[in-house]
Design a protein around this motif. Structure first.
Motif, PDB file in Angstrom:
ATOM      1  N   GLY A  74      20.632  22.141  56.396  1.00 16.98           N
ATOM      2  CA  GLY A  74      21.638  21.599  56.824  1.00 16.98           C
ATOM      3  C   GLY A  74      21.323  19.959  57.239  1.00 16.98           C
ATOM      4  N   ILE A  75      20.210  19.745  57.892  1.00 14.43           N
ATOM      5  CA  ILE A  75      19.758  18.276  58.137  1.00 14.43           C
ATOM      6  C   ILE A  75      19.390  17.823  57.002  1.00 14.43           C
ATOM      7  CG2 ILE A  75      17.791  17.166  59.500  1.00 14.43           C
ATOM      8  CD1 ILE A  75      19.845  18.463  61.337  1.00 14.43           C
ATOM      9  N   TRP A  76      18.693  18.213  55.953  1.00 15.21           N
ATOM     10  CA  TRP A  76      18.245  17.596  54.922  1.00 15.21           C
ATOM     11  C   TRP A  76      19.421  17.287  53.915  1.00 15.21           C
ATOM     12  CZ3 TRP A  76      14.226  15.076  53.241  1.00 15.21           C
ATOM     13  CH2 TRP A  76      13.987  15.012  51.852  1.00 15.21           C
ATOM     14  N   LYS A  77      20.351  18.167  53.892  1.00 10.98           N
ATOM     15  CA  LYS A  77      21.966  17.644  53.190  1.00 10.98           C
ATOM     16  C   LYS A  77      22.506  16.645  53.866  1.00 10.98           C
ATOM     17  CE  LYS A  77      22.340  22.313  51.138  1.00 10.98           C
ATOM     18  NZ  LYS A  77      23.441  23.377  51.145  1.00 10.98           N
ATOM     19  N   THR A  81      23.249  12.584  52.512  1.00  6.68           N
ATOM     20  CA  THR A  81      24.745  12.412  52.289  1.00  6.68           C
ATOM     21  C   THR A  81      24.894  10.988  53.022  1.00  6.68           C
ATOM     22  OG1 THR A  81      25.607  14.671  52.165  1.00  6.68           O
ATOM     23  CG2 THR A  81      27.070  12.916  52.756  1.00  6.68           C
ATOM     24  N   THR A  82      24.247  11.089  54.105  1.00  5.51           N
ATOM     25  CA  THR A  82      24.228   9.806  55.249  1.00  5.51           C
ATOM     26  C   THR A  82      23.523   8.668  54.421  1.00  5.51           C
ATOM     27  OG1 THR A  82      23.987  11.433  57.151  1.00  5.51           O
ATOM     28  CG2 THR A  82      23.702   8.855  57.218  1.00  5.51           C
TER      29      THR A  82
END
Length: 169
Positions: A74-77, A81-82
């Motif tokens: 989730g952090i990687w995604k 995106t950010t």
């Protein structure tokens, strides 16, 4: 008679080439040509590929996690995106703020460069080539008059010399 007017449809993002047949006929009849405006393509904005090697920076080019060191999915995604959205919108913001002033500056710069090239550099080079042509003719006559006989005489003197190479053991 009432003609229905349909707005011109963009074909491949080109805003200056009308796709509407009736509108195209009207424009060709009027023969309207604006020499200051080229047909610009809103889809392919780098047709000459000026920035292929410089600006194509993606998330994977900047941030990478090697095997054995991975963050949560989730952090990687969210990071991806950010990064992508921030890069996209910040570029748009900078373009909106500085795009037109920079276009003005570069337009002035290239206008000055063109002016100097057309009105100063090329005439100076042409003038130099015209003037040097006279000097080159005089120089050529002097070389042919004085040096050619000297080199021919030296060539005849050394033409009778024969050299042989022997290998002694």
């Amino acid at each position: 008679q009432g003609f229905l007017y349909t707005a011109p449809v963009r074909e491949q993002g080109n805003i200056y080439k009308p796709n509407n047949k009736m509108m195209a006929d009207e424009l060709s009849e009027k023969a309207v040509h604006d020499v200051h405006t080229k047909e610009i393509d809103l889809v392919n904005r780098d047709p000459k590929h000026l920035n292929d090697d410089v600006v194509k920076i993606d998330f994977e080019d900047v941030i990478a996690e090697p095997e054995g060191t991975h963050s949560f999915d989730g952090i990687w995604k969210a990071s991806f995106t950010t990064f992508t959205v921030t890069k996209y919108w910040f570029y748009r913001l900078l373009s909106a703020i500085f795009g037109i002033p920079m276009a003005l500056i570069w337009g002035i710069y290239f206008a000055i460069l063109s002016f100097l090239h057309i009105w100063a550099v090329v005439p100076c080079i042409r003038s130099y080539l015209i003037e040097i042509q006279c000097i080159s003719r005089v120089y050529s006559i002097c070389i042919h008059t004085f040096c050619d006989p000297l080199f021919e005489a030296i060539g005849k003197m050394f033409s009778s010399i024969r050299a042989t190479v022997r290998k002694e053991i």
